[in-house]
Design a protein around this motif. Structure first.
Motif, mmCIF file in Angstrom:
data_model
loop_
_atom_site.group_PDB
_atom_site.id
_atom_site.type_symbol
_atom_site.label_atom_id
_atom_site.label_comp_id
_atom_site.label_asym_id
_atom_site.label_seq_id
_atom_site.Cartn_x
_atom_site.Cartn_y
_atom_site.Cartn_z
ATOM 1 N N THR A 94 -6.823 -1.517 0.046
ATOM 2 C CA THR A 94 -5.773 -0.602 1.191
ATOM 3 C C THR A 94 -5.765 -0.429 2.134
ATOM 4 O O THR A 94 -7.004 0.478 2.991
ATOM 5 N N ILE B 193 -3.332 1.630 4.302
ATOM 6 C CA ILE B 193 -2.539 3.182 4.244
ATOM 7 C C ILE B 193 -2.409 3.678 2.778
ATOM 8 O O ILE B 193 -2.281 2.849 1.699
ATOM 9 N N GLY B 194 -2.446 4.459 3.473
ATOM 10 C CA GLY B 194 -1.872 5.446 1.263
ATOM 11 C C GLY B 194 -0.642 5.816 0.896
ATOM 12 O O GLY B 194 0.495 4.872 1.176
ATOM 13 N N ALA B 195 -0.028 6.028 -0.192
ATOM 14 C CA ALA B 195 1.231 6.065 -0.987
ATOM 15 C C ALA B 195 1.807 6.093 0.164
ATOM 16 O O ALA B 195 2.101 7.656 0.559
ATOM 17 N N ASP B 196 3.083 6.232 0.836
ATOM 18 C CA ASP B 196 3.797 6.992 1.651
ATOM 19 C C ASP B 196 5.289 6.609 0.976
ATOM 20 O O ASP B 196 6.103 5.355 1.565
ATOM 21 N N ASN C 282 0.599 -1.299 -0.225
ATOM 22 C CA ASN C 282 -0.178 -0.315 -0.295
ATOM 23 C C ASN C 282 1.000 0.876 0.271
ATOM 24 O O ASN C 282 0.542 2.816 -0.663
ATOM 25 N N ALA C 283 1.938 1.054 0.893
ATOM 26 C CA ALA C 283 3.170 2.670 0.680
ATOM 27 C C ALA C 283 3.285 3.036 -0.204
ATOM 28 O O ALA C 283 3.872 3.846 -1.061
ATOM 29 N N GLY D 107 1.699 2.329 -2.888
ATOM 30 C CA GLY D 107 0.813 3.207 -4.454
ATOM 31 C C GLY D 107 -0.041 1.929 -4.135
ATOM 32 O O GLY D 107 -1.168 2.156 -5.744
ATOM 33 N N ARG D 108 0.024 0.912 -4.481
ATOM 34 C CA ARG D 108 -0.522 -0.224 -5.202
ATOM 35 C C ARG D 108 -1.608 -0.820 -3.913
ATOM 36 O O ARG D 108 -1.112 -0.762 -3.107
ATOM 37 N N PRO D 109 -3.031 -0.931 -4.675
ATOM 38 C CA PRO D 109 -3.394 -2.000 -3.179
ATOM 39 C C PRO D 109 -3.169 -3.079 -3.345
ATOM 40 O O PRO D 109 -2.326 -3.984 -4.394
ATOM 41 N N ARG E 216 7.506 3.129 2.958
ATOM 42 C CA ARG E 216 7.719 2.120 2.061
ATOM 43 C C ARG E 216 8.483 1.246 2.014
ATOM 44 O O ARG E 216 9.355 0.179 2.275
#
Length: 177
Positions: free
Chosen positions: A127, A129-132, A111-112, A114-116, A136
Motif C-alpha cells: 500500500t 496511500i490509504g483509502a481516499d 490503494n485509494a 482501500g485495497r493493497p 480514487r
C-alpha cells in the motif's frame, strides 16, 4: 559515463532487453484490461491480476532501464533534421513518463479504493496511500486517460520506427533489434 563508442550506433544488450521486455509487458497489461470480463467473474479476477502483475513489472523494469540509460548512455542521435530530432526526443520523453506514471497511477488508484496492490500468484501486496474516496475517481480517470492517449503515442512510435526502416532507410530500427 557512457559505454558507447563512436564505432557503434547500436544500443547495448541490456538497453535492448529493457525496451522489448517493457514493450511486451505493456502489451500484456493492455490485453489483460481489454479482455478481463464482467465484474465478479473468475476471468476478471485472473486478468486483473495479470494487469497488476504486468504493470508492477513495467515499473520495476523502468527503474532499471532508466538507471542503465543514465549509466551507459545511448548512441548518438541519427536525425539530421532538427524537427524530426525534436519529435523523436519528445516521443521518447513521453514514453518514459508513461512507463513510470501509468503503473504508479494504477497502484495509487487501487490503494485509494482501500485495497493493497497484490501481485498475481505471489503473497506480495503493498500500500502506497490509504483509502481516499475523493482521490480514487480522479486517479482512475487519469489512469484511463493516460492509457488511452498512449495507445496513440505507442502506435506513432512504432510507425516512426517502421518509417525510419522503410522510407528513410537508416539504422534507427536496427539499433534496437
Amino acid at each position: 559515463m557512457s559505454s558507447y563508442s563512436r564505432a557503434t550506433d547500436r544500443y547495448t544488450k541490456p538497453a535492448i532487453f529493457f525496451h522489448w521486455a517493457i514493450f511486451l509487458l505493456v502489451a500484456l497489461a493492455y490485453l489483460a484490461i481489454e479482455i478481463r470480463g464482467p465484474r465478479g467473474s473468475d476471468s476478471r479476477i485472473f486478468w486483473t491480476g495479470v494487469h497488476f502483475w504486468a504493470g508492477t513489472l513495467v515499473l520495476g523494469l523502468s527503474v532499471l532501464r532508466l538507471l542503465w540509460r543514465l549509466w551507459a548512455g545511448a548512441p548518438a542521435e541519427i536525425e539530421n533534421n532538427r524537427l524530426l530530432a525534436f519529435l523523436a526526443r519528445a516521443a521518447h520523453l513521453a514514453l518514459y513518463v508513461f512507463i513510470f506514471a501509468q503503473p504508479l497511477l494504477g497502484m495509487l488508484m487501487v490503494n485509494a479504493g482501500g485495497r493493497p496492490v497484490s501481485l498475481a500468484w505471489t503473497n506480495i501486496s503493498f500500500t502506497l496511500i490509504g483509502a481516499d474516496s475523493i482521490a480514487r475517481p480522479l486517479l482512475r480517470d487519469a489512469h484511463e486517460l493516460l492509457g488511452n492517449v498512449f495507445y496513440w503515442v505507442i502506435g506513432l512510435h512504432a510507425l516512426a520506427a517502421i518509417a525510419h526502416h522503410v522510407i528513410f532507410k537508416d539504422r534507427a530500427l536496427k539499433r534496437m533489434i
